[in-house]
Write an enzyme that holds these catalytic residues in place. Structure first.
Site, PDB file in Angstrom:
ATOM      1  N   GLU A   1      42.254  38.940  30.923  1.00  0.00           N
ATOM      2  CA  GLU A   1      43.687  38.865  30.668  1.00  0.00           C
ATOM      3  C   GLU A   1      43.993  37.564  29.931  1.00  0.00           C
ATOM      4  O   GLU A   1      43.488  36.508  30.270  1.00  0.00           O
ATOM      5  CB  GLU A   1      44.477  38.945  31.968  1.00  0.00           C
TER       6      GLU A   1
ATOM      7  N   PHE B   1      32.969  29.465  33.699  1.00  0.00           N
ATOM      8  CA  PHE B   1      33.340  29.713  35.092  1.00  0.00           C
ATOM      9  C   PHE B   1      32.843  28.616  36.029  1.00  0.00           C
ATOM     10  O   PHE B   1      32.583  28.859  37.200  1.00  0.00           O
ATOM     11  CB  PHE B   1      32.847  31.091  35.553  1.00  0.00           C
TER      12      PHE B   1
ATOM     13  N   CYS C   1      41.134  41.850  39.070  1.00  0.00           N
ATOM     14  CA  CYS C   1      39.749  42.317  39.117  1.00  0.00           C
ATOM     15  C   CYS C   1      38.926  41.696  40.240  1.00  0.00           C
ATOM     16  O   CYS C   1      38.421  42.399  41.112  1.00  0.00           O
ATOM     17  CB  CYS C   1      39.066  42.049  37.777  1.00  0.00           C
TER      18      CYS C   1
ATOM     19  N   LYS D   1      39.720  42.561  44.179  1.00  0.00           N
ATOM     20  CA  LYS D   1      39.487  43.944  44.611  1.00  0.00           C
ATOM     21  C   LYS D   1      38.062  44.397  44.325  1.00  0.00           C
ATOM     22  O   LYS D   1      37.482  45.174  45.098  1.00  0.00           O
ATOM     23  CB  LYS D   1      40.495  44.897  43.950  1.00  0.00           C
TER      24      LYS D   1
ATOM     25  N   GLY E   1      41.919  34.704  41.438  1.00  0.00           N
ATOM     26  CA  GLY E   1      42.905  35.742  41.737  1.00  0.00           C
ATOM     27  C   GLY E   1      42.850  36.795  40.649  1.00  0.00           C
ATOM     28  O   GLY E   1      41.830  36.970  39.989  1.00  0.00           O
TER      29      GLY E   1
ATOM     30  N   LYS F   1      29.491  46.788  36.139  1.00  0.00           N
ATOM     31  CA  LYS F   1      30.837  46.217  36.172  1.00  0.00           C
ATOM     32  C   LYS F   1      31.068  45.420  37.456  1.00  0.00           C
ATOM     33  O   LYS F   1      31.529  44.271  37.423  1.00  0.00           O
ATOM     34  CB  LYS F   1      31.874  47.340  36.055  1.00  0.00           C
TER      35      LYS F   1
END
Length: 442
Positions: A155, A252, A263, A266, A260, A207
Site C-alpha cells: 500500500e 524491513f 496483510c 491476518k 499493522g 504468499k
C-alpha cells in the site's frame, strides 16, 4: 485479453487498472452499487498515489469499465480474477474464504467458453482446489482452469509494485492456463518481470510465507531495538550494519511501533492456524504475532514514561494514524492501539493524519482532530510521531516549542536525529536509542 476483476477493493482495483494500462480490456465487478457508481464518476474509494489518474485515463480510453453485472462480465471474459476480501474469521483466526467460494459459484453459472479463473485474493493452501470443485459441481460442463496468482502489492507503492514486480507467482501446471497467464503478463516482460510457475498449493503458501517472513523480520529488529535501549546501542546503526550482509538485506529493518495493515496481521494469524490444523506448528510465527500485539501497548508506556510517569489529564498530540504513509488504511494501525492505551491512562488525545482522519473518526472517540501538526501540538505535553508521512519529516521545532506546554518528542519511527531535536530545547525519546538518551548512556 478480456479480463474481469471480481472485487473492486484495494487489490482488485489496482490490479484491474494496471492491466488496463498495459492495453488489456478490463471490467471491474463489485456487488456494492454505490462503489461502482462512484468509480464511474471517477471517485476513488481508497487513497493510493497515482491511482486516480490511471482510472481516468484508462476509462477515457475505453479499456476500463465498472459494473455490478457479474454474469454478463464473466460471460465476456477470457480470464476472471477473484479479488474479494478474506478477512480473519471471528473466533478462530482462519481466513474467511466464503466470498471467494460465492464468487466461484457465480463464475460457474456465467462462464462461456474456455475461461481461466484466477484467485488473486490471499487464501489458505488448498483453496484453489475447493474453488475448482465448486465450479465443476455447480456446472459440470464448464471449460475452466483454476489458477493461483497471489499479489505482492505494498500500500502506498502498489502501482510501481505491479508494473515493476520482483516476481510474478503463478500456480498452475495446465499448459492452456500457462499460455493464457503468460499472455496476461506479457507486457511486463519488457520490465524483466520474472514469471514463476509452480503448483497451486505451492503458490498459495508462497504468499503466506513471504508475509510471515517480513513480519518476523520487523519483529526481530523491534526486539533488537529493545535490547539496544538496555545496553546503550543504536538500533539504526545495528540495522545498517547487518543490512550490508546480502543474505539479510536492509529492507524491513526499521524499528518502530509494530506492524499493522491489511496483510501482515491476518496473514500471520491464518498461517498459524493452517499450520496448527496440519499438525505442523510454527512457533516462530506464533511468537511473532504475540510480540507484535504486545508491542503496540508498550509504545504507550514509552509515552507515559516520557511524560514523567503519568498522562492523566495531559494533552498528548499524535502525528499519524494510518498504519503506514501514503495510504488511508487504518486496519490494525499501531496508532489506534496506542491512542486507546493512552486514553485508558487518562490522557487527552489530539491527532492529525494527512489521509486517515475521516476513517479514524469512526473508530476513535473523545479525540480532537486538527488541521496540521501545529494545531494539535498547542498545549500538548508530548508530541508522538507514529506514522512517518513526508510532511512530518521537516517539522518547525521552534514553532512547536513555542506552542507546546512541555516540549517532549516521542519519535516512534526514528525520523529525527536526537541531537537536532534537543538543540531546539526538546526532550527526545526514540526507538532503540539506548546510547543517546538525553545525551549520555544509561
Amino acid at each position: 485479453m478480456r479480463i474481469v476483476m471480481i472485487g473492486a477493493g484495494y487489490v482488485g482495483l489496482v490490479s484491474g487498472v494496471c492491466f488496463a494500462d498495459f492495453g488489456h480490456d478490463v471490467i471491474c465487478v463489485d456487488n456494492v452499487a454505490e462503489k461502482i457508481e462512484a468509480l464511474r464518476r471517477g471517485d476513488i474509494p481508497i487513497f493510493e498515489p497515482g491511482l486516480h489518474e490511471l482510472v481516468k485515463s484508462n476509462s477515457d480510453a475505453g479499456r476500463l469499465s465498472f459494473t455490478t453485472d457479474l454474469q454478463k462480465a464473466v460471460g465476456w471474459a477470457d480470464v476472471v480474477f477473484i479479488a474479494v476480501g478474506t478477512p480473519s474469521r471471528r473466533g478462530d483466526g482462519h481466513a474467511d474464504v466464503s466470498y471467494v467460494y460465492e464468487a466461484a459459484r457465480q463464475i460457474a453459472r456465467a462462464a462461456s467458453g474456455y475461461t481461466v479463473v484466477v484467485t488473486k485474493s490471499t487464501v489458505p493452501v488448498g483453496t484453489c482446489d475447493e474453488v475448482e470443485r465448486i465450479i465443476r459441481e455447480t456446472n459440470p460442463d464448464a471449460d475452466i482452469s483454476v489458477v493461483s496468482n497471489p499479489e505482492f502489492l505494498r500500500e502506498g507503492a502498489a502501482i510501481g509494485d505491479f508494473k515493476r514486480p520482483d516476481r510474478i507467482v503463478v500456480g498452475t501446471e495446465e499448459p492452456r492456463a500457462i499460455a493464457v497467464m503468460t499472455e496476461v503478463y506479457r507486457p511486463l516482460h519488457l520490465n524483466q518481470g520474472p514469471l514463476f510457475f509452480c503448483e497451486r498449493r505451492t503458490s498459495e503458501l508462497i504468499k503466506y510465507a513471504a508475509n510471515a517472513f517480513l513480519a518476523m523480520k520487523i519483529t526481530f529488529i523491534n526486539e533488537i531495538a529493545d535490547l539496544c535501549e538496555r545496553l546503550g546501542a543504536d538500533v539504526q546503526k545495528v540495522a545498517r550494519g547487518i543490512g550490508y550482509d546480502k543474505r539479510i538485506g536492509d529492507k524491513f529493518l526499521h524499528a518502530g511501533p509494530g506492524y499493522g495493515g491489511s496483510c501482515f496481521p491476518k496473514d500471520t494469524l491464518a498461517l498459524v492456524k493452517t499450520a496448527s490444523d496440519a499438525d505442523s506448528p510454527m512457533r516462530l510465527i506464533e511468537t511473532t504475532v504475540a510480540i507484535n500485539d504486545n508491542r503496540k501497548r508498550a509504545m504507550a508506556r514509552k509515552v507515559i514514561a516520557a511524560c514523567g510517569g503519568s498522562v492523566r489529564h495531559k494533552k498528548i498530540a499524535v502525528l499519524g494514524l494510518t498504519f503506514k504513509p501514503n495510504t488511508d488504511d487504518l486496519r490494525d494501525a499501531p496508532a489506534l492501539t496506542i491512542i486507546q492505551a493512552l486514553q485508558d491512562h487518562g490522557a487527552e488525545i489530539a491527532a492529525y493524519d494527512p489521509e486517515g482522519m475521516a476513517g479514524a473518526r469512526a473508530l476513535l472517540s473523545d479525540v480532537e482532530f486538527g488541521e496540521d501538526p501545529y494545531a494539535i501540538a498547542a498545549g500538548a505535553e508530548a508530541l508522538v510521531l507514529v506514522t512517518e508521512w513526508d510532511e512530518f519529516r521537516a517539522l518547525d521545532f521552534r514553532r512547536l516549542h513555542a506552542t507546546m506546554k512541555v516540549p517532549n518528542l516521542v519519535d516512534l519511527r526514528n525520523v529525527y536525529p536526537p541531537q537536532e531535536v534537543r538543540r531546539h530545547g526538546f526532550h527526545y525519546v526514540g526507538i532503540g536509542k539506548g546510547g543517546d538518551r538525553d545525551g549520555h548512556r544509561d
